[in-house]
Structure formats: C-alpha cells, structure tokens
Design a protein around this motif. Structure first.
Motif, PDB file in Angstrom:
ATOM      1  N   ARG A   5       0.851  -1.194   0.000  1.00 23.85           N
ATOM      2  CA  ARG A   5       0.000   0.000   0.000  1.00 23.85           C
ATOM      3  C   ARG A   5       0.882   1.237   0.000  1.00 23.85           C
ATOM      4  N   SER A   6       0.391   2.285  -0.635  1.00 21.47           N
ATOM      5  CA  SER A   6       1.214   3.484  -0.749  1.00 21.47           C
ATOM      6  C   SER A   6       0.400   4.716  -0.350  1.00 21.47           C
ATOM      7  N   GLU A   7       1.085   5.693   0.139  1.00 19.65           N
ATOM      8  CA  GLU A   7       0.489   6.989   0.437  1.00 19.65           C
ATOM      9  C   GLU A   7       1.328   8.064  -0.223  1.00 19.65           C
ATOM     10  N   MET A   8       0.655   9.117  -0.628  1.00 13.24           N
ATOM     11  CA  MET A   8       1.391  10.310  -1.040  1.00 13.24           C
ATOM     12  C   MET A   8       0.912  11.497  -0.221  1.00 13.24           C
ATOM     13  N   ASN A   9       1.821  12.386   0.037  1.00 13.20           N
ATOM     14  CA  ASN A   9       1.545  13.540   0.869  1.00 13.20           C
ATOM     15  C   ASN A   9       1.909  14.812   0.115  1.00 13.20           C
ATOM     16  N   VAL A  10       1.058  15.786   0.224  1.00  9.18           N
ATOM     17  CA  VAL A  10       1.382  17.108  -0.327  1.00  9.18           C
ATOM     18  C   VAL A  10       1.297  18.096   0.821  1.00  9.18           C
ATOM     19  N   SER A  11       2.386  18.787   1.077  1.00 10.46           N
ATOM     20  CA  SER A  11       2.392  19.756   2.168  1.00 10.46           C
ATOM     21  C   SER A  11       2.224  21.162   1.600  1.00 10.46           C
ATOM     22  N   THR A  12       1.851  22.068   2.451  1.00 14.79           N
ATOM     23  CA  THR A  12       1.704  23.482   2.090  1.00 14.79           C
ATOM     24  C   THR A  12       0.998  23.617   0.739  1.00 14.79           C
ATOM     25  N   LEU A  13      -0.229  23.177   0.714  1.00 12.45           N
ATOM     26  CA  LEU A  13      -0.985  23.123  -0.536  1.00 12.45           C
ATOM     27  C   LEU A  13      -1.082  24.485  -1.213  1.00 12.45           C
ATOM     28  N   GLU A  14      -0.989  24.456  -2.530  1.00 15.23           N
ATOM     29  CA  GLU A  14      -1.162  25.644  -3.363  1.00 15.23           C
ATOM     30  C   GLU A  14      -2.377  25.412  -4.272  1.00 15.23           C
ATOM     31  N   LEU A  15      -2.920  26.521  -4.784  1.00 14.13           N
ATOM     32  CA  LEU A  15      -4.090  26.412  -5.654  1.00 14.13           C
ATOM     33  C   LEU A  15      -3.792  25.500  -6.846  1.00 14.13           C
ATOM     34  N   GLY A  16      -2.580  25.571  -7.341  1.00  8.63           N
ATOM     35  CA  GLY A  16      -2.199  24.783  -8.505  1.00  8.63           C
ATOM     36  C   GLY A  16      -2.094  23.290  -8.252  1.00  8.63           C
ATOM     37  N   ASP A  17      -2.224  22.900  -6.994  1.00  7.64           N
ATOM     38  CA  ASP A  17      -2.179  21.467  -6.680  1.00  7.64           C
ATOM     39  C   ASP A  17      -3.538  20.813  -6.904  1.00  7.64           C
ATOM     40  N   SER A  18      -4.543  21.607  -7.214  1.00 12.53           N
ATOM     41  CA  SER A  18      -5.850  21.041  -7.534  1.00 12.53           C
ATOM     42  C   SER A  18      -5.712  20.166  -8.772  1.00 12.53           C
ATOM     43  N   ALA A  19      -6.088  18.917  -8.619  1.00 10.41           N
ATOM     44  CA  ALA A  19      -5.851  17.968  -9.711  1.00 10.41           C
ATOM     45  C   ALA A  19      -6.500  16.641  -9.378  1.00 10.41           C
ATOM     46  N   LEU A  20      -6.467  15.755 -10.365  1.00  9.20           N
ATOM     47  CA  LEU A  20      -6.832  14.366 -10.152  1.00  9.20           C
ATOM     48  C   LEU A  20      -5.533  13.604  -9.912  1.00  9.20           C
ATOM     49  N   TYR A  21      -5.429  12.957  -8.774  1.00  2.00           N
ATOM     50  CA  TYR A  21      -4.233  12.186  -8.453  1.00  2.00           C
ATOM     51  C   TYR A  21      -4.537  10.707  -8.652  1.00  2.00           C
ATOM     52  N   LEU A  22      -3.738  10.111  -9.506  1.00  2.00           N
ATOM     53  CA  LEU A  22      -3.958   8.713  -9.891  1.00  2.00           C
ATOM     54  C   LEU A  22      -2.811   7.850  -9.422  1.00  2.00           C
ATOM     55  N   CYS A  23      -3.136   6.676  -8.953  1.00  2.00           N
ATOM     56  CA  CYS A  23      -2.074   5.724  -8.696  1.00  2.00           C
ATOM     57  C   CYS A  23      -2.270   4.525  -9.609  1.00  2.00           C
ATOM     58  N   ALA A  24      -1.177   3.887  -9.912  1.00  2.00           N
ATOM     59  CA  ALA A  24      -1.193   2.721 -10.785  1.00  2.00           C
ATOM     60  C   ALA A  24      -0.342   1.638 -10.147  1.00  2.00           C
ATOM     61  N   SER A  25      -0.793   0.412 -10.254  1.00  2.00           N
ATOM     62  CA  SER A  25       0.029  -0.673  -9.733  1.00  2.00           C
ATOM     63  C   SER A  25       0.394  -1.629 -10.858  1.00  2.00           C
ATOM     64  N   SER A  26       1.490  -2.312 -10.659  1.00  2.00           N
ATOM     65  CA  SER A  26       1.927  -3.325 -11.616  1.00  2.00           C
ATOM     66  C   SER A  26       2.744  -4.358 -10.865  1.00  2.00           C
ATOM     67  N   SER A  27       3.055  -5.428 -11.560  1.00  2.65           N
ATOM     68  CA  SER A  27       3.750  -6.539 -10.905  1.00  2.65           C
ATOM     69  C   SER A  27       5.090  -6.115 -10.338  1.00  2.65           C
ATOM     70  N   VAL A  28       5.946  -5.605 -11.207  1.00  2.00           N
ATOM     71  CA  VAL A  28       7.307  -5.307 -10.743  1.00  2.00           C
ATOM     72  C   VAL A  28       7.870  -3.992 -11.244  1.00  2.00           C
ATOM     73  N   GLY A  29       7.213  -3.353 -12.228  1.00  5.38           N
ATOM     74  CA  GLY A  29       7.873  -2.173 -12.780  1.00  5.38           C
ATOM     75  C   GLY A  29       6.921  -1.203 -13.414  1.00  5.38           C
ATOM     76  N   GLN A  30       7.473  -0.352 -14.258  1.00  4.39           N
ATOM     77  CA  GLN A  30       6.677   0.662 -14.945  1.00  4.39           C
ATOM     78  C   GLN A  30       6.685   0.352 -16.436  1.00  4.39           C
ATOM     79  N   GLY A  31       6.515   1.382 -17.227  1.00  7.66           N
ATOM     80  CA  GLY A  31       6.690   1.267 -18.662  1.00  7.66           C
ATOM     81  C   GLY A  31       6.080   0.031 -19.292  1.00  7.66           C
TER      82      GLY A  31
END
Lengths: 114, 110
Positions: free
Chosen positions: A73-99
């Motif tokens: 399981r993973s968490e991401m943290n954004v500190s000192t939020l700015e207006l420009g941080d408004s977004a859709l945050y997506l996570c993706a999982s895979s077996s062992v890597g990316q690409g």
C-alpha cells in the motif's frame, strides 16, 4: 481480483494545509506509481515505489512526497498546498515495474484546493 | 520513450469500427507499442500492446506496420461507452514511467 483502490475519492482543502492520499494496489503487485492530472499539463508522473523504496521520481517540488508500506500500500503527501495542486491524483500498480509492465490505474482522488 | 503522434480528435458512428492511428517513427527494434484509454474523470485503462505482429484481445485489435513506424488501434464495433481519450505510448523499458501525450479524443456518436 480486486482492482486498485484509492481513498478518499474527493477532497477539499485550503491553501497551506497538507493532505495524504492512499492507494491500495492489486494483490500481488509490488510497484505503485503516482500521477498528477490537470487540464493544463495532462498526466504527469510523480514517483514510483517498489518494495518500500522510491525508485523513480518525476519533476515535482519537495512538497510532494510518498511512501510505501510492507503490504505494498502506498500513500502520497502534499504539504503546504497551493491552488495549482488542484488535480486528479492517480495511482497505478503493476507486478514489478513501470513502462512495459502493464499498469493498472485506480479511479483517482480529486483534490480541490481553495 | 519514442515520440508518438496522434490526431487530436476523431468521431465515429456507433456500431462502426473506430480506427485510431499513431505515428512512432523513431521506435527502436525492441520497443513495444502500448495503448491506454481514459474515460472522462476515470483512471486510464490498459487496452493492448504489441511488438511486431498484429494483436487482438477482447477489447481491440492492434495493427503495426511492417516498418513499425506506425500503428492503428481498431475498436471493431464502437459503442457510446468507448468515448474516451486514447493514448498511444512507446515505453522505453520497465524502469521508466509511462509518458502520456495528449492522445486522441474519440467521440462515438449515436
């Protein structure tokens, strides 16, 4: 097999606050990647974790951080939020890597910063 | 990642085949072509990938030209639920993240 889950689905914060988003990968998947999607910049890579270690990082300021737990399981943290941080945050999982390792995306967390 | 070029948008009549082209003229010999799509406000969804030979699965077919410089994703019988942004990606390897361009916005029209 359950898919990738993200919590919360929607979040409203004010400038200066911090936020923590959570991602539970598909069972057995060890790699978790995070992406930010905004109308202006599209989908941009934030970072990737594998076996509790950050393996790859995109071009984002240090206010963006993450971690991965022993159960993948993973968490991401954004500190000192700015207006420009408004977004859709997506996570993706895979077996062992990316690409070339097929990525399975969650539904995303929509963050609004006021 | 090898650079890919896709049309900005396309329309397709419901029930007809949707053919989405992608140019990847700088692709190297061992790089795969991947297709993902993103339905509005959802996470991207893997569709299909291929190296040289044409590929087919339950969602789509992928036709790669012999010189591998371009490919076409085919949705054989497009439905309204296929309206989405389609991304053609050539990942470098499994150690680098996916690089999403602007993709092709496919609108399936009733």
């Amino acid at each position: 097999k359950a898919g990738v889950t993200q919590t919360p689905r929607y979040l409203i914060k004010t400038r200066g606050q911090q936020v923590t988003l959570s991602c539970s990968p598909i069972s057995g998947h060890r790699s978790v990647s995070w992406y930010q999607q905004t109308p202006g910049q599209g989908l941009q890579f934030l970072f990737e974790y594998f076996s509790e270690t950050q393996r790859n990082k995109g071009n984002f300021p240090g206010r963006f951080s993450g971690r991965q737990f022993s159960n993948s399981r993973s968490e991401m943290n954004v500190s000192t939020l700015e207006l420009g941080d408004s977004a859709l945050y997506l996570c993706a999982s895979s077996s062992v890597g990316q690409g070339t390792d097929t990525q399975y995306f969650g539904p995303g967390t929509r963050l609004t910063v006021l | 990642d090898a650079k890919t070029t896709q049309p900005t948008s396309m329309d397709c009549a419901e029930g007809r085949a949707a053919n989405l082209p992608c140019n990847h003229s700088t692709i190297s010999g061992n790089e795969y072509v991947y297709w993902y799509r993103q339905i509005h406000s959802q996470g991207p969804q893997y569709i299909i990938h291929g190296l040289k030979n044409n590929e087919t699965n339950e969602m789509a077919s992928l036709i790669i030209t012999e010189d591998r410089k371009s490919s076409t994703l085919i949705l054989p019988h497009a439905t309204l639920r296929d309206t989405a942004v389609y991304y053609c990606i050539v990942p470098q390897n499994r150690n680098t993240p996916l690089v999403f361009g602007k993709g092709t916005r496919l609108s399936v029209i009733a």
